[in-house]
Write a protein that holds these residues in place. Sequence first.
Motif, short mmCIF file in Angstrom:
data_model
loop_
_atom_site.label_atom_id
_atom_site.label_comp_id
_atom_site.label_asym_id
_atom_site.label_seq_id
_atom_site.Cartn_x
_atom_site.Cartn_y
_atom_site.Cartn_z
N UNK A 59 32.17 44.33 29.09
CA UNK A 59 31.44 43.63 30.10
C UNK A 59 32.07 42.34 30.31
N UNK A 60 32.34 41.70 28.62
CA UNK A 60 33.20 40.41 28.78
C UNK A 60 34.08 40.20 29.82
N UNK A 61 35.09 40.88 29.64
CA UNK A 61 36.14 40.96 30.43
C UNK A 61 36.04 41.27 31.32
N UNK A 62 35.39 42.47 31.91
CA UNK A 62 34.96 42.71 33.96
C UNK A 62 34.61 41.57 34.40
N UNK A 63 33.19 41.30 34.06
CA UNK A 63 32.84 39.94 34.36
C UNK A 63 33.65 38.99 34.12
N UNK A 64 34.49 37.93 33.78
CA UNK A 64 35.21 37.37 33.99
C UNK A 64 36.49 37.53 34.65
N UNK A 65 36.93 38.77 34.62
CA UNK A 65 37.66 38.98 35.41
C UNK A 65 37.60 38.16 37.13
N UNK A 66 36.40 39.33 37.27
CA UNK A 66 35.61 39.35 38.73
C UNK A 66 35.14 38.16 38.69
N UNK A 67 35.26 37.03 37.84
CA UNK A 67 34.82 35.74 38.44
C UNK A 67 35.68 35.23 38.89
N UNK A 68 36.96 35.22 38.03
CA UNK A 68 38.04 34.54 38.89
C UNK A 68 38.58 35.33 40.25
N UNK A 69 38.73 36.96 40.07
CA UNK A 69 39.07 37.50 42.00
C UNK A 69 38.38 37.75 42.59
N UNK A 70 36.74 36.61 42.32
CA UNK A 70 36.27 36.65 43.38
C UNK A 70 36.13 35.34 44.01
N UNK A 71 37.37 34.23 42.92
CA UNK A 71 37.20 33.11 43.70
C UNK A 71 38.81 33.09 44.52
N UNK A 72 39.18 34.37 44.36
CA UNK A 72 40.40 34.55 45.51
C UNK A 72 40.05 35.89 46.62
N UNK A 73 39.81 36.77 46.47
CA UNK A 73 38.99 36.94 47.56
C UNK A 73 38.02 38.03 47.00
N UNK A 74 37.41 39.03 47.92
CA UNK A 74 35.86 40.04 47.71
C UNK A 74 37.20 41.48 47.17
N UNK A 75 37.97 41.73 48.52
CA UNK A 75 38.82 42.55 48.28
C UNK A 75 39.55 42.51 47.08
N UNK A 76 39.87 41.43 46.46
CA UNK A 76 40.52 42.24 44.73
C UNK A 76 39.65 42.78 43.68
N UNK A 77 38.07 41.76 44.10
CA UNK A 77 37.13 42.58 43.04
C UNK A 77 36.93 44.05 42.77
N UNK A 78 36.52 44.18 44.62
CA UNK A 78 36.41 45.77 45.41
C UNK A 78 38.26 46.95 44.51
#
Length: 407
Positions: free
Chosen positions: A353-372
Amino acid sequence: MPDSPLDTSQRVRDISVHLILLLGVASLCGSLVSNGARSVTGPYILLLGGSAAVVGLIAGFGEFVGYALRFVAGSYVGQGRHYWKVAMAGYGLLVAIPLLAFAGRWEVAAFLIIFERIGKAIRTPARDTILSHATAAVGRGWGFGVHKALDQAGAVIGPLVMVAALVFTGGYTAGFLLLGIPLFGVAIVLLIARSAVPRPGRLEVQLNGRGEETADLPGIRPYATFIFLGMAGFAAFPLISYHFKAQAIISDAAIPLVYASAMAVSVVVALLIGRAFDRIGAHALLTIPVLSTAMVLFAFSLTPGMAVAGSLAWGAGIGIFETVLRASIAESTALERRGEVYGILSAVFGTAWFMGSAVMGVLYDVSLTHVVAYVIIVESAAVAAYLWMYRARIVVRFQEEIGDRIP
């Protein structure tokens, strides 16, 4: 005249139900405090100057600490059987939540949020081990489902307290201070439970003389791999709530209301999945990759209706994962190793959950498409890990049947 086996079984069942309900009420009060705060940590950190990456990192690291340290706590509980002492110490750290009212910087708020998660790490293995003894008499899935439902009821009430505070005061301070009141309820209920059942391990022993005969999980690696991948793609709510505020999807006061609705869904789902587990076992876990994928597609939408629907899917996922995970460990692990296995798999859960949340937080600043895209890839891998786990279970059962037939 000694009690008959039937009388003993009924007495153990009655005590077990009483204990499950008491621990459920304690968790309700504790969850009211912690989830009331968690429902607004995203926008609160944003208010204090934090970014999306900061929110994702704090949420992820908080969950990582809250689960990774359970390995240490679980080992300590397993070796010393200090169930009540450890549980009470962990619940005591909930005092960090009302202190958030005085955090003037996001760094201070982050420290308090993580401090509360440390308390979660300390108390959970002890509490779950106590529950594992009590659920032997009533059904693993049902017992853990009832406890989880009560726990999630607190998760519904807590955000509503924050809603009221935001509506009537326009700020977060009053809400955090109000969340300190239920701490007294936690202390009182735990003292009653400890007085009623000072040695919970005896419940399982008295049930059939020696306790349930259980085998260790059939290969902990495939099980741990599935948990890791399933949670690595399961977004933390602070990031979802950050999205709501950053994109102006719903108002600040409505965010904890959405969180409360998600928790209400998890109450119902926990009860249903608990019953289902007693019939179909760990197969219920397969719903996690499906829910995680649906959640990210909806929750990070720019449409309010779809975003709320995604949040409700998030709540359903919480109800399923935590109920089935704890019940399956209790069912498949020998008494003497249960605390240790709870610790190991909880550490895997939190790390993911830590790794996934951190990755998604960084990807969110790039674009929502990257998160999905990230979530779809990770949850597809989780399905493959589930098939590996399922095959391992079949192999173990086959070996047990062959062994029984050999004279």
